[in-house]
Scaffold this active site. Structure first.
Site, mmCIF file in Angstrom:
data_model
loop_
_atom_site.group_PDB
_atom_site.id
_atom_site.type_symbol
_atom_site.label_atom_id
_atom_site.label_comp_id
_atom_site.label_asym_id
_atom_site.label_seq_id
_atom_site.Cartn_x
_atom_site.Cartn_y
_atom_site.Cartn_z
ATOM 1 N N MET A 37 0.848 -1.203 0.000
ATOM 2 C CA MET A 37 0.000 0.000 0.000
ATOM 3 C C MET A 37 0.880 1.249 0.000
ATOM 4 O O MET A 37 1.177 1.832 1.039
ATOM 5 C CB MET A 37 -0.935 -0.029 1.214
ATOM 6 C CG MET A 37 -1.787 -1.279 1.285
ATOM 7 S SD MET A 37 -2.985 -1.267 2.649
ATOM 8 C CE MET A 37 -1.886 -1.293 4.064
ATOM 9 N N ASP A 38 1.257 1.677 -1.184
ATOM 10 C CA ASP A 38 2.203 2.786 -1.343
ATOM 11 C C ASP A 38 1.483 4.053 -1.800
ATOM 12 O O ASP A 38 0.556 3.982 -2.621
ATOM 13 C CB ASP A 38 3.267 2.403 -2.371
ATOM 14 C CG ASP A 38 4.658 2.812 -1.935
ATOM 15 O OD1 ASP A 38 4.800 3.338 -0.824
ATOM 16 O OD2 ASP A 38 5.608 2.602 -2.711
ATOM 17 N N GLY A 39 1.928 5.194 -1.310
ATOM 18 C CA GLY A 39 1.409 6.470 -1.793
ATOM 19 C C GLY A 39 0.570 7.248 -0.798
ATOM 20 O O GLY A 39 -0.026 8.269 -1.165
#
Length: 280
Positions: A44-46
């Site tokens: 879960m990036d960003g």
């Protein structure tokens, strides 16, 4: 709490961009013509970029983490409807402790606030929640809350949501080796290994992995356009289909998941062939 729950479910609805349950079931019906992944893992990036996008020039806030939580709930809901048995989310790396203390505290506080909400979601879908990783570095409140959530959902079997916190693959492998060595020593003292079975084997390591609760992932999805695994499921991902998305995690939608599964189905024969080659 009730207001936050309602606001969150509105967020879940917004992720699908107004896709009704009927249309969604039609889409899933088409997907079910092909092989459905048994296990999907998400990096879960960003979240921080999403924060800056929503609050340009402002101080660090937890809006990205809040939106990230409801994006995860949406993905879990879609996977549940589709028949995906296992969902894993990379929520917090051990390396994240190296960030500024205030940033780490914001993330910890945000996660703690979501435990009660996550329990409600898990009960609603009869989903078991498991935390994988080294919980030692967290404070007592976090550890107690995590254990409480795992105990509250331990009896559910519709699907399993594994949340990786204070996790890296290197730490997981080291943990598995240490646990295996300790067990072999105990067995030796008790003369259980008198038949010579004192050598650490592959099955010993895999049994002591943090991720022993789930099979290897069929798909690993990473957002924010990154193509790295970032020390996530390195042991388990040799046969996984890797999918990189340019979208920020809090902005992930149903269509992103659908495209990832279609891409997996397209490459499934190749992945199966490679698995068989490694077993020979």
């Amino acid at each position: 709490m009730a207001k936050e729950v309602m606001s969150g479910w509105t967020r879940v609805g917004n992720v699908s961009r107004g896709v009704s349950s009927v249309i969604r079931e039609c889409i899933f019906g088409v997907l079910r013509v092909g092989p459905i992944p048994n296990h999907i893992a998400f990096i879960m990036d960003g979240n921080r970029r999403y924060d800056k996008k929503q609050n340009p020039g402002g101080a660090a806030v937890s809006g990205g983490h809040d939106a990230a939580f409801w994006a995860l709930v949406a993905m879990v809901m879609y996977c549940y409807e589709l028949g995906v048995k296992y969902v894993t989310a990379y929520a917090f790396s051990i390396d994240n402790f190296k960030r500024k203390s205030e940033d780490v505290q914001i993330l910890m506080d945000s996660m703690l606030r979501k435990f009660d909400l996550l329990e409600k979601v898990a009960i609603h879908f009869a989903i078991r929640v498991h935390f994988a990783g080294n919980l030692g570095p967290f404070n007592n409140e976090f550890r107690v809350s995590a254990m409480k959530l795992m105990e509250a959902t331990a009896g559910y079997s519709n699907s399993l949501l594994t949340i990786c916190v204070a996790y890296t693959s290197r730490d997981e492998i080291l943990h598995a080796i240490e646990e295996s060595c300790e067990q072999k020593c105990i067995d030796h003292v008790r003369e259980i290994n008198s038949d010579g079975d004192h050598i650490i084997k592959l099955m010993d390591l895999e049994k002591n992995m943090y991720m022993a609760v789930a099979p290897d992932p069929d798909i690993i999805i990473r957002t924010e356009g990154e193509n790295r695994l970032s020390n996530f499921l390195l042991w388990q991902s040799c046969g996984s289909h890797l999918c990189s998305m340019s979208v920020l995690w809090p902005e992930i939608e149903l269509w992103n998941l659908v495209l990832a599964i279609l891409n997996f189905q397209k490459h499934k024969p190749y992945l199966e062939r490679k698995k068989k080659e490694k077993q020979v």
